[in-house]
Design a protein around this motif. Structure first.
Motif, PDB file in Angstrom:
ATOM      1  N   GLN A  78       0.946  -1.181   0.035  1.00 60.11           N
ATOM      2  CA  GLN A  78       0.206  -0.115  -0.078  1.00 60.11           C
ATOM      3  C   GLN A  78       0.855   1.107   0.169  1.00 60.11           C
ATOM      4  N   TRP A  79       1.859   1.135   0.731  1.00 65.16           N
ATOM      5  CA  TRP A  79       2.836   2.252   0.887  1.00 65.16           C
ATOM      6  C   TRP A  79       3.499   2.597  -0.466  1.00 65.16           C
ATOM      7  N   GLN A  80       3.976   1.345  -0.998  1.00 62.22           N
ATOM      8  CA  GLN A  80       4.475   1.869  -2.628  1.00 62.22           C
ATOM      9  C   GLN A  80       3.679   2.315  -3.396  1.00 62.22           C
ATOM     10  N   THR A  81       2.319   1.844  -3.594  1.00 62.59           N
ATOM     11  CA  THR A  81       1.347   2.441  -4.372  1.00 62.59           C
ATOM     12  C   THR A  81       1.024   3.672  -4.160  1.00 62.59           C
ATOM     13  N   ILE A  82       1.066   4.265  -2.866  1.00 60.71           N
ATOM     14  CA  ILE A  82       0.901   5.751  -2.334  1.00 60.71           C
ATOM     15  C   ILE A  82       1.966   6.534  -2.904  1.00 60.71           C
ATOM     16  N   MET A  83       3.190   6.081  -2.963  1.00 59.76           N
ATOM     17  CA  MET A  83       4.588   6.816  -3.213  1.00 59.76           C
ATOM     18  C   MET A  83       4.475   6.851  -4.705  1.00 59.76           C
ATOM     19  N   ASP A  84       4.072   6.008  -5.590  1.00 57.24           N
ATOM     20  CA  ASP A  84       4.072   5.760  -6.937  1.00 57.24           C
ATOM     21  C   ASP A  84       2.915   6.921  -7.686  1.00 57.24           C
ATOM     22  N   MET A  85       1.853   6.614  -6.819  1.00 53.01           N
ATOM     23  CA  MET A  85       0.850   7.726  -7.233  1.00 53.01           C
ATOM     24  C   MET A  85       1.339   9.204  -6.868  1.00 53.01           C
ATOM     25  N   THR A  86       1.960   9.440  -5.748  1.00 50.20           N
ATOM     26  CA  THR A  86       2.197  10.641  -5.558  1.00 50.20           C
ATOM     27  C   THR A  86       3.298  11.267  -6.425  1.00 50.20           C
ATOM     28  N   GLU A  87       4.043  10.297  -6.691  1.00 53.49           N
ATOM     29  CA  GLU A  87       5.300  10.972  -8.027  1.00 53.49           C
ATOM     30  C   GLU A  87       4.679  11.240  -9.141  1.00 53.49           C
ATOM     31  N   GLN A  88       3.684  10.356  -9.644  1.00 55.37           N
ATOM     32  CA  GLN A  88       2.793  10.733 -10.853  1.00 55.37           C
ATOM     33  C   GLN A  88       2.197  11.954 -10.693  1.00 55.37           C
ATOM     34  N   LEU A  89       1.611  12.217  -9.551  1.00 59.62           N
ATOM     35  CA  LEU A  89       0.868  13.441  -9.350  1.00 59.62           C
ATOM     36  C   LEU A  89       1.834  14.899  -9.193  1.00 59.62           C
ATOM     37  N   LYS A  90       3.087  14.580  -8.629  1.00 57.01           N
ATOM     38  CA  LYS A  90       3.820  15.562  -8.628  1.00 57.01           C
ATOM     39  C   LYS A  90       4.282  15.827 -10.159  1.00 57.01           C
ATOM     40  N   GLN A  91       4.403  15.162 -10.970  1.00 59.56           N
ATOM     41  CA  GLN A  91       4.833  15.215 -12.287  1.00 59.56           C
ATOM     42  C   GLN A  91       3.505  16.154 -13.186  1.00 59.56           C
ATOM     43  N   HIS A  92       2.382  15.546 -12.760  1.00 57.45           N
ATOM     44  CA  HIS A  92       1.312  16.122 -13.706  1.00 57.45           C
ATOM     45  C   HIS A  92       1.338  17.473 -12.916  1.00 57.45           C
ATOM     46  N   ASN A  93       1.203  17.906 -11.767  1.00 56.62           N
ATOM     47  CA  ASN A  93       1.379  18.948 -11.282  1.00 56.62           C
ATOM     48  C   ASN A  93       2.106  20.127 -11.776  1.00 56.62           C
ATOM     49  N   TYR A  94       3.457  19.338 -11.935  1.00 58.78           N
ATOM     50  CA  TYR A  94       4.730  20.219 -12.586  1.00 58.78           C
ATOM     51  C   TYR A  94       4.179  20.818 -14.014  1.00 58.78           C
ATOM     52  N   ARG A  95       3.772  19.923 -14.855  1.00 59.84           N
ATOM     53  CA  ARG A  95       3.095  20.213 -16.216  1.00 59.84           C
ATOM     54  C   ARG A  95       2.114  21.255 -16.068  1.00 59.84           C
ATOM     55  N   ASN A  96       1.244  21.259 -15.307  1.00 61.95           N
ATOM     56  CA  ASN A  96       0.131  22.110 -15.151  1.00 61.95           C
ATOM     57  C   ASN A  96       1.047  23.479 -14.788  1.00 61.95           C
ATOM     58  N   GLY A  97       1.734  23.578 -13.746  1.00 65.00           N
ATOM     59  CA  GLY A  97       2.440  24.691 -13.587  1.00 65.00           C
ATOM     60  C   GLY A  97       3.078  25.505 -14.770  1.00 65.00           C
ATOM     61  N   LEU A  98       4.044  24.618 -15.739  1.00 60.85           N
ATOM     62  CA  LEU A  98       4.358  25.104 -16.768  1.00 60.85           C
ATOM     63  C   LEU A  98       3.176  25.755 -17.756  1.00 60.85           C
ATOM     64  N   LEU A  99       2.015  25.111 -17.751  1.00 59.49           N
ATOM     65  CA  LEU A  99       0.860  25.659 -18.555  1.00 59.49           C
ATOM     66  C   LEU A  99       0.552  26.955 -18.194  1.00 59.49           C
TER      67      LEU A  99
END
Length: 147
Positions: A83-104
């Motif tokens: 479960q913790w690994q899933t949370i960490m993976d999701m968090t990393e994906q969301l971080k990248q998504h948020n970064y792209r939104n910041g660029l937009l």
């Protein structure tokens, strides 16, 4: 131990909701003209989700202390570790998504600043009315003095 698993499940639910909010935010920022009111609403939802996630993380830390469970990555408990690994993976994906939104968003800010500069330049070069209230036909290079 079960309470910690329940907390992890709640965290994953919030992370899924956050992913939807980030996708909606990206869709809005990808449009030619941004709907500011809707973007504000999505941003508020995102902030609420982040606050809930922070609360759940504090709850996780408290449960760890109370139950004496090891700290992440929970090597002694395979279910919690997964479960913790899933949370960490999701968090990393969301971080990248948020970064792209910041660029937009940054690109929209640059375009808006360029438009404002263009409008300000145009306004100073061409005045529709002079100080006397009469229409101007050309550029005003300075003050006219009548003798």
């Amino acid at each position: 131990m079960n309470e910690l698993g329940i907390t992890f499940a709640k965290m994953m639910d919030i992370l899924h909701e956050l992913a939807l909010s980030l996708t909606q935010e990206q869709d809005l920022l990808s449009e030619g003209q941004v709907n500011a009111a809707l973007l504000h609403r999505v941003t508020e939802n995102k902030n609420e989700q982040l606050a809930t996630l922070q609360y759940l993380d504090h709850q996780r830390e408290s449960l760890e202390k109370l139950s004496g469970v090891s700290r992440p990555p929970y090597d002694d408990n395979p279910a919690l570790k997964q479960q913790w690994q899933t949370i960490m993976d999701m968090t990393e994906q969301l971080k990248q998504h948020n970064y792209r939104n910041g660029l937009l968003l940054a690109q929209h800010l640059v375009l808006n600043q360029q438009m404002l500069s263009l409008l300000e330049q145009h306004q100073t070069q061409r005045r529709l009315y002079g100080p006397d209230g009469q229409a101007c036909t050309g550029q005003i290079l300075g003050r006219k003095i009548s003798v």
